[in-house]
Design an enzyme around this catalytic site. Structure first.
Site, mmCIF file in Angstrom:
data_model
loop_
_atom_site.group_PDB
_atom_site.id
_atom_site.type_symbol
_atom_site.label_atom_id
_atom_site.label_comp_id
_atom_site.label_asym_id
_atom_site.label_seq_id
_atom_site.Cartn_x
_atom_site.Cartn_y
_atom_site.Cartn_z
ATOM 1 N N GLY A 57 43.102 28.266 30.349
ATOM 2 C CA GLY A 57 44.077 29.235 29.844
ATOM 3 C C GLY A 57 44.338 28.966 28.378
ATOM 4 C CB CYS A 88 40.146 23.798 30.413
ATOM 5 S SG CYS A 88 40.529 23.685 28.674
ATOM 6 C CE1 TYR A 89 48.407 25.928 30.338
ATOM 7 C CE2 TYR A 89 48.086 26.474 32.658
ATOM 8 C CZ TYR A 89 48.913 26.342 31.559
ATOM 9 O OH TYR A 89 50.251 26.614 31.678
ATOM 10 C CG HIS A 175 35.592 25.821 30.030
ATOM 11 N ND1 HIS A 175 36.504 26.654 30.630
ATOM 12 C CD2 HIS A 175 36.234 25.266 28.975
ATOM 13 C CE1 HIS A 175 37.641 26.623 29.959
ATOM 14 N NE2 HIS A 175 37.496 25.779 28.949
ATOM 15 C CD GLU A 177 34.509 28.014 33.360
ATOM 16 O OE1 GLU A 177 34.273 26.891 33.816
ATOM 17 O OE2 GLU A 177 35.508 28.269 32.669
ATOM 18 C CB SER A 229 31.663 59.010 36.506
ATOM 19 O OG SER A 229 30.949 57.837 36.821
ATOM 20 N N GLY A 230 28.512 59.783 37.328
ATOM 21 C CA GLY A 230 27.155 59.525 36.844
ATOM 22 C C GLY A 230 26.943 58.034 36.687
ATOM 23 N N GLY A 231 28.032 57.299 36.653
ATOM 24 C CA GLY A 231 27.940 55.838 36.541
ATOM 25 C C GLY A 231 27.602 55.234 37.892
ATOM 26 C CG ASP A 233 31.271 50.928 39.033
ATOM 27 O OD1 ASP A 233 30.246 50.252 39.214
ATOM 28 O OD2 ASP A 233 32.107 50.675 38.150
ATOM 29 C CB SER A 234 31.658 57.214 40.966
ATOM 30 O OG SER A 234 30.733 57.654 40.014
ATOM 31 C CE LYS A 372 29.059 48.523 36.008
ATOM 32 N NZ LYS A 372 30.178 49.479 36.034
#
Ligand code: XMP
Length: 515
Positions: A57, A88-89, A175, A177, A229-231, A233-234, A372
């Site tokens: 953080g 870290c944090y 980190h 990750e 939407s053409g994307g 996800d939808s 994604k």
């Protein structure tokens, strides 16, 4: 929260890398979920996590209003013996909570560093005596809690890692990750498999079947509507829902005239021959009229979002669907949960925003648990065309936010045609690891010379970036040859354009979209 067999909870203390942690865990085939520091004991009980990761953080643990994990939740986790990994944090917070000490270092440490690994076991199983890691911190732990041992040190961090193996609590100053930590994935894998004893049950093959069943049990013999939407996800959300309810799914595809080249055809073809009730609405005139003379990017976004909702409402009324399907994905959910602390940089309008004057029985979001890349994998499993699965993310307001001036036929045409050239040239040159690549129509003009004549012409900007999750991005260091081919083709093939510029700023400070 959803209940999976095996869950690792990631507590988000505001790190830019929190999503990266969650994604890395999923890559290890273990389901991860992000929660906020105020997570309650009952939320944790519901999920019964195999382990908890406390993220990094931007704050100092001693700062006023620095986020702390809800005390009851922390006590519960310790009492139940749920393994903890602090990064870290998170590492500093563990030290502070359990009686150690943290101090603000005058010299901050950012970038790669070499650390000594003092014991190659537990989360460091299989690591070498020295490792390259990614550090990004101001504070550091200078006194460990009782019954803890130091497991790593460096020249600048005498307590770079610690553990209490019997309590299964681990802390890392660096980190794991981030890809720059060479064996970061190994460390996370050790935590998840050796310490938390996960078996790796997160598998997308079951995801489609489970969701088809779930949608069927919700919609029964009713009707659902989705805005395409053409994307990706939808489209994937529509494909899963169609598998469940067939022609009782109505897909409304609004062509606002701000789409990429060939996009409307690709979407129409993707569903040709399917059961789905597909309706394409040509609303170009309507959108262009509303956008006339508008240059302010936020105003453009608002107008487009608003108009979309109006059209969608009109269609919903005709169809009388009881259920609304949306292509919301996991980062959307998390980002909106955080919005109370975050500043609005741009109002992200996602197609399919909720109409206010129509009430639905229920909103169905089949992809709400996925990242994604996982959505892409589901799309592949559903047999969707490569053109849709492989495409770059595309904003709801379309090309309107890639034009610094007003939305006119000419501005849109330049942006669309130049972007198509960018795509073709990158494909020809087999350039990999691109997050987004597109052209921008700039409003300024420059003097050019065409066929011995002076021409005060248009400038096209190129934005081509690498990114993991769009939160940060680096401009792509393309070869001069590829840039030259793109520039030559744009100035040859688009008569108004005399100059091509390449944006060589990272995000931050520049965002990915120009407007
Ligand atoms: P920025 O420009 O904020 O973009 O760096 C980050 C990611 O979000 C996408 N983006 C949008 N997506 N509606 C969307 O659906 C929007 O208004 C919007 N603005 C930006 C952008 O393409 C990038 O992937």
């Amino acid at each position: 929260m959803s209940v999976e067999d095996e869950v690792i909870l990631v507590v988000d203390f505001g790190s830019q890398y929190t999503h990266l942690i969650a994604r890395r865990i999923r890559e290890l085939k273990v389901y991860s979920q992000i929660v906020f520091p105020d997570v309650s004991v009952s939320d944790i009980e519901k999920v019964s996590p195999k382990g908890i990761i406390l993220s990094g953080g931007p704050r100092s643990v001693y700062e006023n209003n620095a986020p702390h994990l809800n005390s009851e939740a922390f006590d519960y986790i310790i009492k139940e013996g749920i393994p903890i990994l602090g990064i870290c944090y998170g590492h500093q917070l563990i030290a502070l909570k359990l009686g150690g000490k943290v101090q603000d270092e005058k010299k901050k440490e950012y970038g790669t560093a070499t650390v000594d690994i003092l014991e190659s076991e537990g989360i460091f199983d299989g690591l070498k005596k020295t490792e390259t890691v990614w550090m990004s911190h101001g504070d550091q732990v200078y006194e460990i809690p009782q019954n803890f041992v130091v497991t790593s040190k460096s020249d600048t961090s005498p307590i770079a890692a610690f553990r209490n193996a019997s309590k299964k609590i681990y802390g890392l100053q660096w980190h794991p990750e981030v890809v720059h930590t060479k064996n970061g994935k190994k460390i996370l894998s050790n935590f998840v498999y050796n310490v938390c004893k996960c078996s790796g049950t997160w598998d997308l093959s079951d995801f489609i079947d489970e969701n088809v069943k779930k949608i069927n049990s919700i919609v029964k013999d009713g009707r659902a509507i989705i805005a395409l939407s053409g994307g990706i996800d939808s489209t994937v959300a529509a494909a899963i829902t169609e598998k469940a309810i067939g022609n009782r799914l109505y897909a409304v595809f609004v062509d606002h005239g701000l789409l990429r080249k060939g996009e409307a055809e690709i979407v129409s073809q993707a569903f040709a021959g399917h059961d789905i009730n597909f309706k394409k609405i040509d609303a170009k005139k309507r959108f262009f009229k509303k956008l006339e003379g508008i240059t302010d990017p936020e105003k453009k976004r608002m107008i487009i979002g608003e108009e979309f909702i109006r059209i969608f409402e009109e269609e919903s009324k005709k169809i009388e669907a009881e259920f609304l399907v949306q292509g919301t994905i996991y980062p959307d959910i998390i980002e909106s949960g955080r919005s109370q602390h975050a500043e609005t940089i741009k109002s992200h309008h996602n197609v399919g925003g909720l109409p206010e004057t129509i009430s639905f029985k229920e909103i169905i979001e089949p992809l709400r648990e996925l990242y994604k890349d996982e959505v892409r994998e589901v799309g592949r499993k559903l047999g969707l065309p490569k053109k849709i699965i492989g495409q770059y993310p595309f904003p709801g307001p379309g090309l309107a936010v890639r034009i610094t001036g007003p939305v006119t036929e000419e501005n849109i045409r330049i942006c669309r045609d130049a972007s198509a050239i960018v795509d073709e040239e990158l494909e020809k040159a087999s350039v990999e690891n691109i997050w987004q690549a597109f052209a921008i129509t700039l409003e300024d003009k420059v003097v050019g010379v065409v066929g011995d004549q002076r021409k005060f012409g248009r400038i096209v900007g190129l934005r081509i970036v690498e990114s993991q999750d769009a939160m940060t991005a680096n401009f792509k260091k393309l070869s001069w040859d590829v840039l030259e081919n793109i520039s030559t083709r744009i100035t040859n093939e688009i008569p108004e354009v005399v100059s091509v510029a390449y944006f060589i700023s990272h995000k931050p400070p520049q965002t990915i979209e120009p407007c």
